[in-house]
Scaffold this motif. Structure first.
Motif, mmCIF file in Angstrom:
data_model
loop_
_atom_site.group_PDB
_atom_site.id
_atom_site.type_symbol
_atom_site.label_atom_id
_atom_site.label_comp_id
_atom_site.label_asym_id
_atom_site.label_seq_id
_atom_site.Cartn_x
_atom_site.Cartn_y
_atom_site.Cartn_z
ATOM 1 N N LYS A 120 0.886 -1.061 -0.164
ATOM 2 C CA LYS A 120 -0.074 0.009 -0.019
ATOM 3 C C LYS A 120 0.800 1.213 0.110
ATOM 4 O O LYS A 120 0.474 2.390 -0.677
ATOM 5 N N ARG A 121 2.037 1.288 0.774
ATOM 6 C CA ARG A 121 3.035 2.409 0.980
ATOM 7 C C ARG A 121 3.456 2.603 -0.410
ATOM 8 O O ARG A 121 3.503 3.746 -0.951
ATOM 9 N N PHE A 122 3.988 1.600 -0.940
ATOM 10 C CA PHE A 122 4.644 1.628 -2.405
ATOM 11 C C PHE A 122 3.945 2.088 -3.497
ATOM 12 O O PHE A 122 4.046 3.346 -4.251
ATOM 13 N N TYR A 123 2.802 1.760 -3.573
ATOM 14 C CA TYR A 123 1.493 2.264 -4.553
ATOM 15 C C TYR A 123 1.132 3.479 -4.356
ATOM 16 O O TYR A 123 0.883 4.208 -5.447
ATOM 17 N N TYR A 124 1.192 4.010 -3.124
ATOM 18 C CA TYR A 124 1.010 5.372 -2.804
ATOM 19 C C TYR A 124 2.001 6.301 -3.252
ATOM 20 O O TYR A 124 2.110 7.144 -3.772
ATOM 21 N N GLU A 125 3.324 5.954 -2.611
ATOM 22 C CA GLU A 125 4.241 6.857 -2.640
ATOM 23 C C GLU A 125 4.859 7.010 -4.212
ATOM 24 O O GLU A 125 5.261 8.011 -4.538
ATOM 25 N N VAL A 126 4.770 5.956 -4.830
ATOM 26 C CA VAL A 126 5.339 5.831 -6.372
ATOM 27 C C VAL A 126 4.639 6.187 -7.236
ATOM 28 O O VAL A 126 4.783 7.193 -8.086
ATOM 29 N N LEU A 127 3.179 5.648 -7.223
ATOM 30 C CA LEU A 127 2.184 5.986 -8.221
ATOM 31 C C LEU A 127 1.071 6.818 -8.000
ATOM 32 O O LEU A 127 0.360 7.249 -8.666
ATOM 33 N N GLY A 128 0.906 7.013 -6.633
ATOM 34 C CA GLY A 128 -0.085 8.077 -6.129
ATOM 35 C C GLY A 128 -1.553 7.363 -5.831
ATOM 36 O O GLY A 128 -2.405 8.033 -5.842
ATOM 37 N N LEU A 129 -1.517 5.916 -6.074
ATOM 38 C CA LEU A 129 -2.759 5.343 -5.827
ATOM 39 C C LEU A 129 -3.097 5.159 -4.402
ATOM 40 O O LEU A 129 -2.291 4.980 -3.506
ATOM 41 N N GLU A 130 -4.383 5.419 -4.234
ATOM 42 C CA GLU A 130 -4.927 5.624 -2.881
ATOM 43 C C GLU A 130 -5.838 4.377 -2.401
ATOM 44 O O GLU A 130 -6.371 3.749 -3.474
ATOM 45 N N VAL A 131 -5.957 3.941 -0.988
ATOM 46 C CA VAL A 131 -6.860 3.060 -0.782
ATOM 47 C C VAL A 131 -8.279 3.284 -0.976
ATOM 48 O O VAL A 131 -8.679 4.487 -0.485
ATOM 49 N N VAL A 132 -8.950 2.675 -1.674
ATOM 50 C CA VAL A 132 -10.599 2.894 -1.905
ATOM 51 C C VAL A 132 -11.252 1.985 -0.921
ATOM 52 O O VAL A 132 -12.212 2.584 -0.076
ATOM 53 N N VAL A 133 -10.852 0.886 -0.690
ATOM 54 C CA VAL A 133 -11.584 0.032 0.467
ATOM 55 C C VAL A 133 -10.363 -1.082 1.045
ATOM 56 O O VAL A 133 -9.377 -1.582 0.179
ATOM 57 N N ASP A 134 -10.481 -1.210 2.006
ATOM 58 C CA ASP A 134 -9.466 -1.945 3.114
ATOM 59 C C ASP A 134 -10.229 -2.927 3.683
ATOM 60 O O ASP A 134 -10.811 -2.606 4.847
ATOM 61 N N PHE A 135 -10.167 -4.240 3.330
ATOM 62 C CA PHE A 135 -10.430 -5.379 4.118
ATOM 63 C C PHE A 135 -9.598 -5.980 4.772
ATOM 64 O O PHE A 135 -9.625 -7.041 5.309
ATOM 65 N N GLY A 136 -8.548 -5.392 4.916
ATOM 66 C CA GLY A 136 -7.231 -6.110 5.656
ATOM 67 C C GLY A 136 -6.607 -7.282 4.727
ATOM 68 O O GLY A 136 -5.343 -6.589 4.172
ATOM 69 N N ALA A 137 -7.138 -8.327 4.455
ATOM 70 C CA ALA A 137 -6.174 -9.062 3.581
ATOM 71 C C ALA A 137 -6.599 -8.703 2.033
ATOM 72 O O ALA A 137 -5.926 -9.354 1.078
ATOM 73 N N ASN A 138 -7.733 -8.015 1.793
ATOM 74 C CA ASN A 138 -7.848 -7.478 0.303
ATOM 75 C C ASN A 138 -8.209 -6.064 0.294
ATOM 76 O O ASN A 138 -8.616 -5.336 1.253
ATOM 77 N N VAL A 139 -7.513 -5.404 -0.612
ATOM 78 C CA VAL A 139 -7.230 -3.878 -0.403
ATOM 79 C C VAL A 139 -7.625 -3.456 -1.976
ATOM 80 O O VAL A 139 -7.204 -4.003 -2.759
ATOM 81 N N THR A 140 -8.682 -2.454 -2.425
ATOM 82 C CA THR A 140 -8.694 -2.003 -3.639
ATOM 83 C C THR A 140 -8.193 -0.615 -3.658
ATOM 84 O O THR A 140 -8.314 0.290 -2.882
ATOM 85 N N LEU A 141 -7.338 -0.315 -4.570
ATOM 86 C CA LEU A 141 -6.766 1.086 -4.806
ATOM 87 C C LEU A 141 -7.370 1.928 -5.822
ATOM 88 O O LEU A 141 -8.241 0.825 -6.666
#
Length: 155
Positions: free
Chosen positions: A17-38
């Motif tokens: 999650k940190r990588f996709y946010y810091e590098v590509l600017g993708l944010e978490v839309v839904v976080d179910f713990g073991a499954n996250v949608t960006l």
């Protein structure tokens, strides 16, 4: 039927999650713990839960196959590359290359060795060539595309 988006198996959800946010600017839309949608529709799934879904052992889940990539286009390619230069722990597949049609791209790995490609937006490629002094016709020849495609990028 409707395609919903890619699912990427990850070994450490927080790192991913940190990588996709810091590098590509993708944010978490839904976080179910073991499954996250960006943003963009990319889903991340933990390796542990994925292995149970497909009835495989953790050891059978192998990262780094180099057989697929997530592809992004960036309007401000030079700005993105500058940002990448400021991040020290990027594992590159290759440095910036310019394809024969003029699009500049860079490929690198995410924390689990999934390939990420970031390419210059094709409209920006057209504009770069036109700004360099090429005509619409010369740009079409340089990019090996129809003149109508070049014109459509200007609308």
């Amino acid at each position: 039927m409707k395609f919903s988006g890619p699912l990427m198996v990850v070994s450490n959800m927080e790192n991913s999650k940190r990588f996709y946010y810091e590098v590509l600017g993708l944010e978490v839309v839904v976080d179910f713990g073991a499954n996250v949608t960006l943003t963009g529709g990319i889903a991340l799934q933990t390796k542990e839960t994925w292995s149970t879904f497909i009835h495989k052992q953790d050891s059978e889940i192998v990262f780094g196959g180099n057989v697929a990539e997530l592809y992004f286009e960036e309007d401000d390619f030079d700005g993105f590359i500058q940002k990448m230069n400021d991040i020290t722990n990027i594992n590159y597949v290759h440095p910036i290359v310019e394809h024969s049609w003029g699009q500049r791209v860079v490929r690198f790995y995410d924390p689990d060795k999934h390939i990420i490609e970031v390419g210059e937006n094709m409209i920006m490629v057209v504009r770069r060539f036109l700004n360099s002094g090429l005509s619409i016709e010369e740009t079409a020849i340089r990019m090996d595309v129809p003149v109508d495609y070049v014109k459509s990028c200007l609308e």
